[in-house]
Structures are given as structure tokens and as C-alpha cells.
Design a protein around this motif. Structure first.
Motif, mmCIF file in Angstrom:
data_model
loop_
_atom_site.group_PDB
_atom_site.id
_atom_site.type_symbol
_atom_site.label_atom_id
_atom_site.label_comp_id
_atom_site.label_asym_id
_atom_site.label_seq_id
_atom_site.Cartn_x
_atom_site.Cartn_y
_atom_site.Cartn_z
ATOM 1 N N GLN A 111 0.829 -1.209 0.000
ATOM 2 C CA GLN A 111 0.000 0.000 0.000
ATOM 3 C C GLN A 111 0.861 1.256 0.000
ATOM 4 O O GLN A 111 0.586 2.216 -0.738
ATOM 5 C CB GLN A 111 -0.921 -0.010 1.225
ATOM 6 C CG GLN A 111 -1.942 -1.133 1.222
ATOM 7 C CD GLN A 111 -2.590 -1.325 2.585
ATOM 8 O OE1 GLN A 111 -2.048 -0.900 3.613
ATOM 9 N NE2 GLN A 111 -3.749 -1.985 2.609
ATOM 10 N N LEU A 112 1.906 1.243 0.809
ATOM 11 C CA LEU A 112 2.780 2.408 0.909
ATOM 12 C C LEU A 112 3.452 2.732 -0.426
ATOM 13 O O LEU A 112 3.493 3.893 -0.856
ATOM 14 C CB LEU A 112 3.843 2.171 1.990
ATOM 15 C CG LEU A 112 4.880 3.283 2.176
ATOM 16 C CD1 LEU A 112 4.200 4.593 2.585
ATOM 17 C CD2 LEU A 112 5.929 2.863 3.208
ATOM 18 N N ASP B 169 -15.927 -4.768 0.044
ATOM 19 C CA ASP B 169 -15.686 -4.805 1.487
ATOM 20 C C ASP B 169 -14.268 -5.258 1.838
ATOM 21 O O ASP B 169 -13.972 -5.520 3.011
ATOM 22 C CB ASP B 169 -16.683 -5.759 2.157
ATOM 23 C CG ASP B 169 -18.112 -5.250 2.074
ATOM 24 O OD1 ASP B 169 -18.293 -4.020 2.108
ATOM 25 O OD2 ASP B 169 -19.034 -6.086 1.960
ATOM 26 N N TYR B 170 -13.404 -5.366 0.852
ATOM 27 C CA TYR B 170 -12.089 -5.971 1.070
ATOM 28 C C TYR B 170 -10.964 -4.981 0.793
ATOM 29 O O TYR B 170 -10.893 -4.372 -0.273
ATOM 30 C CB TYR B 170 -11.926 -7.209 0.182
ATOM 31 C CG TYR B 170 -13.052 -8.194 0.371
ATOM 32 C CD1 TYR B 170 -12.980 -9.185 1.350
ATOM 33 C CD2 TYR B 170 -14.218 -8.106 -0.402
ATOM 34 C CE1 TYR B 170 -14.029 -10.073 1.543
ATOM 35 C CE2 TYR B 170 -15.264 -9.000 -0.209
ATOM 36 C CZ TYR B 170 -15.167 -9.975 0.768
ATOM 37 O OH TYR B 170 -16.196 -10.840 0.966
ATOM 38 N N THR B 171 -10.075 -4.848 1.760
ATOM 39 C CA THR B 171 -8.908 -3.981 1.620
ATOM 40 C C THR B 171 -7.702 -4.833 1.235
ATOM 41 O O THR B 171 -7.369 -5.808 1.932
ATOM 42 C CB THR B 171 -8.614 -3.240 2.934
ATOM 43 O OG1 THR B 171 -9.726 -2.420 3.285
ATOM 44 C CG2 THR B 171 -7.362 -2.365 2.790
ATOM 45 N N VAL B 172 -7.042 -4.452 0.155
ATOM 46 C CA VAL B 172 -5.882 -5.210 -0.330
ATOM 47 C C VAL B 172 -4.682 -4.983 0.583
ATOM 48 O O VAL B 172 -4.359 -3.845 0.941
ATOM 49 C CB VAL B 172 -5.539 -4.791 -1.773
ATOM 50 C CG1 VAL B 172 -4.187 -5.351 -2.190
ATOM 51 C CG2 VAL B 172 -6.626 -5.262 -2.725
ATOM 52 N N ARG C 256 -4.567 -10.711 -11.486
ATOM 53 C CA ARG C 256 -3.711 -10.650 -10.306
ATOM 54 C C ARG C 256 -4.494 -11.179 -9.107
ATOM 55 O O ARG C 256 -5.713 -11.025 -9.045
ATOM 56 C CB ARG C 256 -3.261 -9.219 -10.023
ATOM 57 C CG ARG C 256 -2.347 -8.600 -11.066
ATOM 58 C CD ARG C 256 -1.838 -7.247 -10.558
ATOM 59 N NE ARG C 256 -0.957 -6.573 -11.498
ATOM 60 C CZ ARG C 256 -1.368 -5.667 -12.389
ATOM 61 N NH1 ARG C 256 -2.650 -5.337 -12.442
ATOM 62 N NH2 ARG C 256 -0.507 -5.095 -13.209
ATOM 63 N N VAL C 257 -3.775 -11.761 -8.164
ATOM 64 C CA VAL C 257 -4.417 -12.267 -6.951
ATOM 65 C C VAL C 257 -3.801 -11.541 -5.755
ATOM 66 O O VAL C 257 -2.574 -11.449 -5.623
ATOM 67 C CB VAL C 257 -4.227 -13.790 -6.800
ATOM 68 C CG1 VAL C 257 -4.892 -14.271 -5.507
ATOM 69 C CG2 VAL C 257 -4.814 -14.520 -8.002
ATOM 70 N N PHE C 258 -4.679 -11.029 -4.887
ATOM 71 C CA PHE C 258 -4.243 -10.252 -3.731
ATOM 72 C C PHE C 258 -4.689 -10.918 -2.426
ATOM 73 O O PHE C 258 -5.750 -11.549 -2.377
ATOM 74 C CB PHE C 258 -4.834 -8.841 -3.771
ATOM 75 C CG PHE C 258 -4.453 -8.055 -4.994
ATOM 76 C CD1 PHE C 258 -3.273 -7.333 -5.029
ATOM 77 C CD2 PHE C 258 -5.283 -8.031 -6.105
ATOM 78 C CE1 PHE C 258 -2.918 -6.599 -6.152
ATOM 79 C CE2 PHE C 258 -4.944 -7.304 -7.236
ATOM 80 C CZ PHE C 258 -3.756 -6.585 -7.256
#
Length: 489
Positions: A56-57, A72-75, A86-88
Motif C-alpha cells: 500500500q505504501l 468490502d475488502y482492503t488489499v 492478479r491475486v491479492f
């Protein structure tokens, strides 16, 4: 979004993209004592507290605005990347539960691949099995396509194989049992995988195997050759060579057998890499797979025979369903465990093929199938025999007519020769040149009715499958020693 240059810029950007809230930042500012600190200092605190991940940074520092949140999902970070998606690793914003989010690459938005991706997700939601990675949610709208799946702590089988180079047979077989369990469940739902390979098997931290990516199954009856989604080179080549339909489950069986072959042998017998399409074009590559026992002589015979049957090029002689192969593999594992011996016992077995003169007994195997020849050759060679092969009874008899000492023992195999094996077995007992040759007739379970037709004697026995390989060796040795004892007397 502008590139952040101060700690305050970094904080506002993190709030804007949705990975932190203002309330979460307040304790951070209190710890730092001021917002007038170097951006790197704020970044270190956010990373230490788990409010930001390195992934994220890095994106924030590059000024990227999207790819942080899907519904509802934060990577948290990227765990896999291909040309298609891509898969996270992601966390549910309310429950804190970890999931995998598979996201279609933006360049495929608005193409047939986007529709294919959606259908893959919808098909996957139907498959609920412990050995298939569950798909929970599918989102497909203009410009955005993703699916939410279970996150499996572990790694894919391809990466694990690259680290280990080869597997112990029991570990490999256990993983494949899981794979076959998932395949058979899908088959019962009318779904074939059609892209079975190591990278589509995840090995969880507990060692269990789980299937992913039933994507090509979504093509069946839905999108045609203009879908922009290619069938795998491997499957297409095998289907062309064997003349089966693209949704034939026996193709899945073949590649399951190949996967087990590769794990145990440590050898990738089929072409890999970008230029493999040219090599597969001939179709001959499947015929060049060397027998498992040749590459891994210590593998249990029952396991080698299971692999051999799975890799039969004739689909009719292959296991007909993943469930058939699963049942046989479990039986092979039980036989293998039951026949394991100590090192001392093994040294005795290696002398088994030695005759009274201290020289290897010559065993002639009469079998027309090349793979079965290889399996039996390795079994008896490992136990000290000198092994010869004939493809039919007539040729075997001719050998003895031309040379009475052509072999010390003969093993007739009825699996592929059929009733001719019984006739040849009986003829050997009737002909003067071969009447005293130790002979064993090996029949399949379905050929049990031929036992009564076989003319047996103390040095002429019949063995019916399924049977432990030790019992087959004992029958061969018993026939040989019966004649040798008469000669001594």
C-alpha cells in the motif's frame, strides 16, 4: 493523486484511498508528537502498527489512486500475478477475516475475456469441496471484475516442487489424492478442469492439496473460439493426439498422473517454457515420457503401475474417471506400506533372482504392452533377475525351439494378450522343449474364469490380480525352485 512529499500528504493520501481512517491516525500523530515530521518517519510508524503494508505504501508514494479496496475488502499485498489476472491477499473491512481477491487486469475490460472471467467465478461458486478453493463472491461491472476466494496459507505446488526438486512418494501421493478428490467431485457436477498443472494446485500449511482455476471449464458451451481465451497447449495437443472431446475427464486423469510422475521422479518430462507450443505440435512428446521406475527405481511397484495406467495414451485403457484413479491410488498406497521392508530384508530380496550357480536367473516376460513391460522389468531387475521380453506366446516358444536355454523362467501376462496367454501357457506345458520350464500365468481379476482352463503343476502356477507384488515374486521364485530342487535330487 499527487505524489506525497510530506508526512501530512502521506496521511491524507492514505485516507483518500481508503486504507486508513482519520481516527486510526490520531494515536499515530500523538506518538510522533507532531505532524511536522519527515514522511519516512510517519511511514515507519504506520508500517510498524500494521496500518499500512509495504504494498500500500509503495502505491501511495507512486501517486496511484486505485487498487486498494474492492468492495468490502482492503488489499494487503499481491500474492500472484499473470497476464490474465492478479491475486491479492485482502482483509474484510468489518470482520477482519483474510481472503484472496482475484482481479481481472484492466486491459481485458470490455473484451470477451471479461465475460469468461465472470463465468469462471460463477461456475466456481457452485463447487463446494474441501479440496477445491471456495469462491464466495463475484463482482462484474463495466471497468471492474473480481472474485473473492478463500485465502490458503501455503504455496502453489509448482513453487514447492522447485524448492524440493522431488517428493517422497507418500507425500506426493497424498497431495494427488486430494487433487483427485476435488476433480472427481467436480466431475460429478458435470465439470472438468481442463487446465490441470502444478501452478493450479495449492498446498496448504497442513500439507493438503486444493484445486484452483477451473477457468477453462467455463468455456464449455458458453464462449467459442473467438473468446480470446486459449485452451492450454498441453490439453489441446493431447486431445488431438487421442481423438477425445475437449471436456473429456480422462484428459484430467492423464495430467493428474503426469503430475504424480513429476513429483516423485523429479523430472519434468513434458516441455515447459514459452516455446513449448512448437514442441507440442507434433504430439510425440507424450510418447517420450519415461517409465516412473526407470527414473525412480525405489518407488513402490503398485504406485508405478497406477501412474503407468493414468498415462496410457489410449483413453480407453486409462482410468475412466478421477474417482477410479483415486480408488486405485489409495489401494496402491496401502499395498506399498504393507510391503515396505527393512534394509536387511531388502538385501535378501536383491538375492532373490540368483540361481543355485550364483548367476541371475533369466526371466522371460511375455507381455505386449510396453509400459507394463517396463513396470515388470524394473520389478524383477530390482530383485536380481536378468529380464528378457517377448510380445506374444508364439515368439516365446520359438526362442526355446532355437535355444533350449533361452530363459530359466517364463511369466505370461493376460492383461493385454488375453486368452492367448492361457493357450501359450498350456502349450509350454505340452511341448517337449518347454515342458519343464518354470512358468507363471498372471491374470487380471476379470479373467478369473480362465484359471480352470490353465494346466498347472508344481512348477507351473497361476496368479490372479489384484495381488501384492511380493506374492507375484513368490510365485515366480516358487516355480523356479521347484525345478531346481528336482534337479538337485
Amino acid at each position: 493523486m499527487q505524489l506525497p512529499s510530506t508526512a501530512d500528504d502521506l496521511a491524507r493520501s492514505a485516507i483518500d484511498v481508503g486504507v486508513v481512517t482519520d481516527a486510526q491516525l490520531q494515536p499515530v500523530w500523538s506518538e510522533l508528537g507532531s505532524s511536522n515530521v519527515p514522511m519516512s518517519e510517519l511511514a515507519q510508524v504506520l508500517l510498524r502498527k500494521g496500518l499500512l503494508t509495504n504494498y500500500q505504501l509503495e502505491r501511495i508514494q507512486k501517486g496511484l489512486r486505485d487498487g486498494y479496496v474492492y468492495g468490502d475488502y482492503t488489499v494487503l499485498y499481491c500474492v500472484g500475478s499473470g497476464t490474465f489476472a492478479r491475486v491479492f491477499r485482502a482483509v474484510h473491512r468489518e470482520t477482519g477475516q483474510i481472503f484472496a481477491v482475484k482481479v481481472l487486469r484492466s486491459r481485458h475490460n470490455g473484451t470477451p475475456k471479461a465475460d469468461f472471467f465472470r463465468r469462471e467465478g460463477e461456475l466456481g461458486k457452485r463447487l463446494k469441496h474441501p479440496n477445491i478453493v471456495a469462491i464466495h463472491d463475484v463482482v462484474s461491472r463495466p471497468g471492474l471484475h473480481y472474485m473473492v476466494m478463500d485465502f490458503i496459507e501455503g504455496q502453489n505446488l509448482r513453487d514447492l516442487y522447485r524448492i524440493r526438486k522431488k517428493f517422497e512418494w507418500e507425500n506426493a501421493a497424498n497431495i494427488l489424492c486430494d487433487v483427485l478428490g476435488g476433480l472427481h467431485y467436480a466431475f460429478q457436477q458435470g465439470v472438468t478442469h481442463r487446465d490441470l498443472k502444478m501452478s493450479n494446485v495449492l498446498v496448504a500449511s497442513d500439507g493438503s492439496g486444493k484445486l484452483v482455476d477451473f477457468g477453462l471449464a467455463a468455456l464449455d458451451g458458453v464462449v467459442g473460439d473467438d473468446s480470446g481465451v486459449d485452451r492450454t497447449v498441453e490439453y489441446g495437443s493431447l486431445e488431438k493426439l487421442t481423438g477425445v472431446r475437449k471436456d473429456d475427464t480422462r484428459s484430467d486423469v492423464f495430467f493428474a498422473g503426469y503430475m504424480l510422475h513429476q513429483m516423485i521422479s523429479g523430472v519434468a518430462s513434458l516441455p515447459e517454457g514459452r516455446n513449448r507450443a512448437q514442441k507440442y505440435a507434433r504430439g510425440e512428446v507424450f510418447k517420450d515420457i519415461r517409465p516412473l521406475l526407470e527414473l525412480a527405481p525405489d518407488v513402490p511397484m503398485s504406485l508405478a503401475m497406477t501412474v503407468s495406467k493414468a498415462l496410457e495414451l489410449d483413453p480407453e485403457r486409462r482410468f475412466q474417471t478421477p474417482g477410479d484413479m483415486l480408488a486405485e491410488l489409495k489401494l496402491a498406497m496401502r499395498r506399498a506400506k504393507g510391503s515396505e521392508t527393512s534394509a536387511a530384508a531388502r538385501s535378501v530380496e536383491e538375492l532373490e533372482g540368483m540361481g543355485p550357480d550364483g548367476k541371475p536367473r533369466k526371466l522371460l516376460i511375455v507381455e505386449s504392452d510396453v509400459k507394463r513391460q517396463d513396470v515388470l522389468r524394473e520389478l524383477f531387475k530390482r530383485n536380481g533377475y536378468r529380464v528378457l521380453v517377448a510380445t506374444d506366446g508364439a515368439r516365446a516358444l520359438t526362442r526355446f525351439v532355437n535355444d533350449p536355454s533361452a530363459a530359466d523362467i517364463v511369466l505370461f501376462c493376460g492383461a493385454t494378450i488375453g486368452a492367448d496367454a492361457v493357450r501359450a501357457f498350456n502349450q509350454f506345458g505340452e511341448e517337449r522343449a518347454t515342458a519343464n520350464i518354470p512358468t507363471v500365468l498372471l491374470l487380471e481379476e476379470a479373467q478369473n474364469q480362465w484359471v480352470q482352463a490353465a494346466k498347472t503343476a508344481e512348477h507351473r502356477g497361476v496368479v490372479v490380480m489384484p495381488v501384492k507384488l511380493r506374492r507375484l515374486r513368490e510365485a515366480v521364485l516358487s516355480a523356479a525352485t521347484a525345478v531346481e530342487n528336482v534337479a538337485k535330487a
